[in-house]
Every structure is written in structure tokens, then in C-alpha cells.
Design an enzyme around this catalytic site. Sequence first.
Site, PDB file in Angstrom:
ATOM      1  N   LYS C  87      12.265  14.539 -29.083  1.00 49.08           N
ATOM      2  CA  LYS C  87      13.490  15.310 -28.917  1.00 49.08           C
ATOM      3  C   LYS C  87      14.370  14.696 -27.833  1.00 49.08           C
ATOM      4  O   LYS C  87      15.563  14.540 -28.010  1.00 49.08           O
ATOM      5  CB  LYS C  87      13.170  16.757 -28.558  1.00 49.08           C
ATOM      6  N   CYS C 176      11.094  34.973 -22.924  1.00 48.72           N
ATOM      7  CA  CYS C 176      10.120  33.885 -22.788  1.00 48.72           C
ATOM      8  C   CYS C 176       9.419  33.827 -21.442  1.00 48.72           C
ATOM      9  O   CYS C 176       8.308  33.320 -21.369  1.00 48.72           O
ATOM     10  CB  CYS C 176      10.740  32.538 -23.172  1.00 48.72           C
ATOM     11  N   MET C 177      10.012  34.313 -20.369  1.00 49.79           N
ATOM     12  CA  MET C 177       9.382  34.112 -19.056  1.00 49.79           C
ATOM     13  C   MET C 177       9.145  35.383 -18.249  1.00 49.79           C
ATOM     14  O   MET C 177       8.594  35.321 -17.161  1.00 49.79           O
ATOM     15  CB  MET C 177      10.253  33.173 -18.203  1.00 49.79           C
ATOM     16  N   MET C 361       3.934  30.527 -23.837  1.00 49.03           N
ATOM     17  CA  MET C 361       4.286  31.724 -24.582  1.00 49.03           C
ATOM     18  C   MET C 361       3.090  32.564 -25.030  1.00 49.03           C
ATOM     19  O   MET C 361       3.222  33.752 -25.236  1.00 49.03           O
ATOM     20  CB  MET C 361       5.132  31.365 -25.799  1.00 49.03           C
ATOM     21  N   GLY C 398       9.626  27.300 -21.174  1.00 43.59           N
ATOM     22  CA  GLY C 398      10.094  26.774 -22.449  1.00 43.59           C
ATOM     23  C   GLY C 398      11.539  26.339 -22.466  1.00 43.59           C
ATOM     24  O   GLY C 398      11.961  25.649 -23.382  1.00 43.59           O
ATOM     25  N   GLN C 399      12.321  26.739 -21.462  1.00 44.62           N
ATOM     26  CA  GLN C 399      13.740  26.385 -21.457  1.00 44.62           C
ATOM     27  C   GLN C 399      14.060  25.565 -20.209  1.00 44.62           C
ATOM     28  O   GLN C 399      13.407  25.707 -19.181  1.00 44.62           O
ATOM     29  CB  GLN C 399      14.605  27.649 -21.486  1.00 44.62           C
TER      30      GLN C 399
END
Lengths: 81, 208, 772
Positions: C87, C176-177, C361, C398-399
Site C-alpha cells: 500500500k 477503532c481505538m 481490532m 489502525g489509522q
Amino acid sequence: MPIFSYLAMPKSGAKEALCADLAALSHCEVIPSDNQEIVVLVTDTPDETTEDKLQKSLNNLQSLQSLSLAFGYDDQEKQGR
Amino acid sequence: MMKLSTLFLLCAFIFTGSKAFSASVDLSDFDNQGKKIYEAYDATPQIYMSADSGNRNLADFYDLRQYPGSPPRIPHEVDLTFSGDETDCLSCHAKGGYSQEFGKFVPVTPHPENSLCYQCHAQVLTEEKFVETEWKSIMPPRLGRSFLGGSPPPIPHSLQMRENCISCHTGPGAVVEIRVDHSARGNCRQCHAPAVQTTPLQEFVRKP
Amino acid sequence: MKLNRRRFLKYAAASSAVATAGALFPGVSFGNWQNLTNNSGIISWQKAPCRFCGTGCGVLVGVSDGRAVAVKGDPNCSVNKGLCCMKGYHSVQMLYGKDRITTAKVRKNGEMVEVPIKEALDLIAEKLQETKDKHGKDSVAIYGSGQWTIPDGYVASKLFKGCLGTNNVEANARLCMASAVTGFMTSFGIDEPMGCYEDMDHANVFITWGNNMAEMHPVLFSRMLANRKRRTNVTVIDFATRSTRTSQAADKSILFKPQTDLAVANAICYEIIKNDWVNWNFVNEHVSFHKGKTNIGYGTEDHFAFKDKAESINFEEYKLFLEDYTPEKVEKISGVSARDIKYMAALYGDPSLKVTSFWCMGMNQHTRGTWINNLVYNIHLLVGKISTPGNSPFSLTGQPSACGTVREVGTLTHKLPHGVVMKEPHREMAAEIWDVPVSNIDPKPTYHTVEMFRALDRGDIKFIWIQVTNPMVTMPNLRRYRDGALKDDRFVVVSDVYPTPTTDVADVILPAALWVEQEGMFGNSERRTQHFAEIVKPPGEAMSDTWQIIEVAKRLGFEKQFPWTQDDYIGKIWEEYRKFHAGPKHEMASYEVLKKRSGVQWPFVDGKETRWRFNAKHDPACTNGKDFDFYGKKDHKAWIWARPYEPAAESPDSEYNFWLNTGRVIEHWHTGSMTRRIPVLHNAVPSSYVELNPEDAAELGIVNGEMVKIISRRGEITIPAQIKGRGVPPRGMVFVPFFDESYLVNEVTLDAFCPISKQPDYKKCAVRLEKA
């Protein structure tokens, strides 16, 4: 303002040397093949004088076996006619 | 006696029953058998991964194949007593290494678990054809077709039977044009995405 | 023009030579020259953090003639040391999708009409003011994301909390967090990991808790594998509910039944105590024991409220609590054999082994997300394996800026850049730095994300501005929230870079600058702040999300609070924001330092980064004179929590007999709005699918590629089956990647959440399957 492209054949085993030699010259772009002993050379010179000089330098390259023209274009010529 | 063995069986059942939850998935049999890559990465000594003998090239490689992806012919003589007993082929082709007999490094098979080698790999006893053929192959995948300058080239071939990147792309038996110089990194498919060259490229378009 | 013509001629010359070569020498290849259209051939390289996950890899973006043309790993960045994943390597291609949003659009008579961006900004300001006047300050909201840059989130918070006076500020990082945050807050009283990625070079044992690192954090994962290869004493255990690439690479794969990680973690603690592997010196000095409420619910109903209450307990009471979690009892709940539980406990317990636990997650998207975070900290605390090199309970993100923007800036309803809205000194500090009356800042939090979209559906919120996120793909129980957003008197503003299901419901679409088309900062999982410059120009009228908010703030009359110009605003915002974090616990590097370095870890004190917090050898905030100081809590101790196993909100039954699990694949990032426009990634995984266990598939008569209907109590989707593909779920579970807007799996998922963190559980709900 001529633009030419060539297929350049290196002397045996001298592909890398040829690429280096060509890249060292002004007005030259080099696209080496990644699986055969061939290099594409594109030249783009601003005027006839520079073009002549470049031709001489190319003829003097030790690593170069042969040069065959694939494409040619010349602004000046076109405008002149 | 009968009763005892039933009991014993029952115990065994309970034991495997709880174990079976973790064991219910065969880890070697999904994601194009990706487990092979990790195992090969761990098993191959570093010195071997970075070695390069340079004695195999792509021209020879494709010369042994009818089309890109076909099983290569066997390019050397095989002992006449050879009956298709896998261990003979695999004694050299499972792990590779230097062969005194041939004076070169041996290529490694990506699928050592398929051990009936003769099923796919044929001997060459004659180069003569029975009748001339009009067979035409396709172009082999081009090398270095990265999607942008300097990005990792995608995997141009199907992964079926060629799941283990390390076997063909590292080591002294590897074809020199496709040997990687960064084998210290073991998770090959973290950077190299499959993009099989014989399938047309798709473009993402939102559905209306 | 002349230049373009000349470039074209050179291109023609090169093509012609390549074609000639191809004719003369069959099979000849010239690599990737076709993809390079620039004339100068000169590439300049500039540093940036990668746009995708929270690992925070440093990349170098190659620019030629004003266009981004290449990416390489930044060798100066300690995170990835020059390596990227697929990616990252192809990320610049996401800037050039054909359907890029380059102009503002406004809904007029049901149709989206292109308008000058000024007109769209006028309309947003007008609507916002009008809604606030008519329905009160809490009828307007902003919903951002962990992909907001730090300045984006900062100005959003300043405008909404400081100027407009509403706490309606949330971000998708809630999805997510949030459990990671409440896990840190309850166990340590201060957010974000104590360790850093360097732990990977010291640890002997890695345990991944419900965390498919091989695909989700690949650069860290390959660092782990390289360590295992280089050092002989490294073991990797994958502890998960589904078999993945990570399980294949691990030395041992242990599967557990969904939700039972709670029981297993307690069983590990039971074993540690039973075998006297407790590090008593550490526990006596640095740990205190607590319990909270139990049977805490699942939040599926509107207006759900919960407040935990901590009670001190002693070690004996904690030990008694663990009696319910003997390995033999837990084997029955979890499907993990007592032998495997004892094995994991022995790895944690062995004083000669350094242990790092990783999770993301699997533990956070969990209706007991806070609890399972607590429980894994419990294990590390009992054996004292924390805050030292290699001993690290590590919560991955995740971000790219879930930490930087959402957790540090505090773009959540209850948060401020320093502290929480409920505390007066924190409000006073914010009011002073923001130059607003302290009475502006409301001491009461309003809506967390799920409740915010419920409020939009109910009509309590009438105006919502969504930036850098795609909730119309990611909200659980999606249909309710999409129907809500489409209701008549709701006004939805969406700032984005490509059309998505979220822009489909918008009344105004603003074209946004993407990644390096703007200056900004991200903050990664290991407390690292990473600055990037504007490297290429944004297309058309696109502008940064920060500047969009500033333009609206100025129109609303807050010029005094937003005085900056477009030339200097990022640096000025950073220096203002930095005041909130002054002091050794959270000191941030200056703008000048950030510009120079490939990321700087905070606390950044006297020019030094802090790699291991709470460890007196490394952390200048330690003041108690001991080897460790857990200064986040008033008692200067880390808290062990007695947290029981409680079942999932919805479990399979006779009617809905499968678990549904959702997640990602390595190729696509989140909802795919960026990665699907990168050709190589789209071609590798062009559409989503449902993974089935081969035996379940055989029983249902489904073969690879056949369509399967997944039905839950909330909705259904029909999606192609994948068997023995990227991953294999155990019998009785199916898995669906959520990136594909053509298969909206979140219409099937459940909006149950952790009552403490309010983070939904995307990994567990009950479905049944039909062959379509």
C-alpha cells in the site's frame, strides 16, 4: 531542435558501461533493457551544432558496438520547408 | 475388557475434541499455501539466500517449457533404474545446493510435497518431432513491470504450484534475472501483490 | 504547450525505439519506462508518514514536474528503516484517480450541482448558524477521523467546543481505538503505549492477541520475522479466532472461541499466581488491585448510559476471583486446551523471557474491549514485564493519526486537548489558550459516535459535518444510520477526495486535499509525531480540511480565534496546540524540530525522545525515586483489574447459527476509497467475499465463487464465497472484508458496544447462511 531515438548495442558485456557513458552525455536519455543487451537512447538537442557535437561524442564511445536509428524529428527542417 | 476400551476411546474423543478446535484448520492449505514462504524463509541459511551462481538464465528457463507456466522438461539424464521414486529427485531438488555431477547449483522446487515428479516432468530422449507442429506459445511475462517507478513489481504469474517465492527467487540455483537482492525480508507478499499478466487489468469504477 | 509537445515527441521517439527492439529481439523488456511521463527525468524526494495504517512508516515521496511519481521507504525513519508494504509503495497513485472530487457540490432540488467553493462554504456557515439558532447548540456536530491531521482535529475541537460551545465532536477512532484508550486510562491513568517498536528487537516471545499483523501491520510483522530468523530464541504465538497469514507464520497457532479471550487472559493470571511466577518486588511496589461493575450491558438501545465504579480490593480477593478461571474450566468456555493455556502462562511467567503482546481490532472492537485491554495489562503487570526493552503490552493502531489527532488532540465528546470537559481546570486551560470565555465550554459530554448517528436519525442532531471518513460504509447496523442521514431536515456536509456512499447522502460536498497535498502532522502508535509538507498541489478547488474549518469559523465571526493566513497556519496551530502538552509527561517537539526529523517521539524533553515511559531510566517524568513510576494514577501505581468473562452481545443460536467476523485484507485500507483507485491493489483484490470453513461450505453445498446470502436480524447481503483463500475461519464462523461498498457487510453487523469505551464490536454477531 532534433529529437532522435536509437537502439544502441553495447560491446560484449559492456551494457552497464554503455549506460553510464551515455548517461554522462548531455541531452541523452537512456532506457536500458532489463533482460537483453540492448539500450534505447533518446536524444534531444537544442540546435544543429549541439547535435553534431553529440554525434561525434557518440561515435567515440568505447562501450558502443552499434547505433541504429529508430525515430527522427527535426523542427528546423520542417520550418525551413 | 470391552468396557475398558470404550472408556479409553471416550477419553480420547474428549481430548481430541478440545484439541480439534485449534487443529480444525489446516494451516498449510490456504492463501496459496503461504505457510511455505515463512517456512522456507526460516529454514534457508542467510548465506544461501544471498548466494548467486549466475549459471541459470531466463532463456534456458523458458527453453525447457512449452509455454510460461508449463512443467519444465528434465534437462539432464536420469538414472535408468529410476522408477519415479520421488526421493531421487528430491534428494537434490528439495533443498538445492551444489551438484558435483553437473558442476552447478541445483534449482529448488517450489512444491516438494508433490512427489510423483514424473507425473508432470518429462524426460527428453529425442529432440526430433513425430510431425512438425504449428504450436505457438505466448510471450513470457515481462520483468520489472512495476506499476510506478521504483515500486515493487507485482507477481506476474499464477501462484498455483509456484507458491514458495523463496525457492525460485533466491539462492545460487535461482535464475539470475529473477533473483532478489533483498531476501532478508521474509514476508514477500507484503510488498508484491499478485497481478497475473495473462489476465486483463481491471479498473475500479463505482457502481451507479 | 511547446514543452508538452516536445515531451510527447520524446515519448513517441522512445516508444518507437522500444517497439523496434521488440520486433528485432523477441521478449526484450524495458522495465517500467512507460509509467514515467515526465520530461525532466529529475525526481526530488521529500519525507512524509505513510497515509495508511497506524504503524507510521516514513516514506519518501518522489516528485517530478509537480506530480508525485514514486515512493520509497525513508531509511532515516526508525519505524520502518526503508521498508514499506504494497500500500505504501503505491500510495501516490491514490492522488490521481479519475473521479477525484475537485469542485464543491451543493444539492439543489435533489441534484448535486457544482458551485464555487466559496458559495459552498457560505452555505455551510449559514446552515450551521441557522440550525444552532433554531434547535440549540447541540443540534450541530462534526464527525472526523483518525486520518484527520493534527491541525484538522485541533481546529475542529476549537471551533465546536471552544467557540460554538457544543461537545458534539467525535471521530471514527471511536470505532477503532476507544477501548485501547479506556484500557490505558483505567490501568495507567494516562493514554498511549509505554513501549515502542524497538521492543521487537529485544523480545523473545511475541503473542498476537486477535491480531493478523502479517496483513494489517506488515512492516512490523516482517521486523518480527527477521528477528526470529536472526536470533535463535524468538517464538511467535498467534492467539486468534480465525486462521490467517499470521497463523501460518507463527510457531504456534492457538484458536479461541469469540469473546473468550477474557476467560483465557484470566486463566493465564491464575496459572501465574498458582505457579508463583509473580514478580513480587514489582507487584508490591508498583501495582494496586481493583474491581469494577459487572453485567454492564451492551448499549444496543438508544440513550444507553453506563458509568463504571472502581473499588479497591486486595491481592487475596483478586486471587479468589481467579478461582473461576482454572485452565480446565476455561478450556470448556474457550475451546483452548488447558495445555495451551498453561503453555502461554509459562511463556509470560518465565523470568528469563522477554514478552511483547500485540493487539489491535480484535481486542478493541469488543463489547468488553476495555476489560480485555485491562486483562492483558494484568498479565504483564503480575510478572513485571512492562516498560522495559522487549517487555511490552503493545496496542497497535489502525489509522495514521488515531493517536496523534483523536487521542492526543482529544476529538471525542468528553475530551479536550489536555484532559476532559468534565474537569474545571482542564476547561480553564482550554479557554485560556483558545481565547474564549470558560463558560463556552460545556462541562457535559454529549454523544459518542454510535449515539451521535442515532441522534441524527432521531433528529436531535440536524447538522453534521463529516470529514475524512466514510461512515455510510463503516457504521454497524448501517441501514438505520443511512436512513437517518437521508431524512428531510438533516443537513449533511461531507469533505472528501472521492465519491463514496457517504458523499451520496451529502447536501454539500467539499473537495479536500489528500495527504501530501497539504501540510500537516500525524501521530502513530508509538507516540511519534510526524510532520509532512505540502509536496504537490491539491487539484482544482480542493483545500485542506483544516482550512475548510477555518473558512467557516471566520464566516461565523471567530476571526479572533482563527487569525492565521494560508501561508503560516500549520506552524502557528502547532505551536498553539503544543501549549496544552507542556511538561515532562507529554511534551511535544517544536514545529522546527518536526520539520527536520522523520518523526519525533513524545514526551520530548530537553531534546530527548522517551522510548519507555514509566521507567525511571528512560522517562524524565518519573519522580518517585523508584525504578518505575506509574504517575498516571494518583497512587503512582498501575492498576490490576478483576474483570470477569461475560458473553458477547449476540451469539449464534439455532436460528442464526454462525458467527460473523469482519475486517481487512493487506491490499485494501478501510473502506477502499483510496486503495481501490490504486491499480495494483484493486487488481489483486477487486471485490469482497465471504470466507467459509471448507467443511461448512461442503455441508451447505457451496463451492468457491458461488453466491452466499448472509442474513442477520438487521439485514442481509449476497456475496461470493471464498474457500481456503486468504484466511480460514473455524467451523461456525464466516469472515467478510468490509472494504467493498458493493457488499455493505455493516448492514448485517450489530451496533452493540463496550459500555466503558462506547466502541462497537464488528467481530461478533449472529448470522445464518443461505446458498443464493
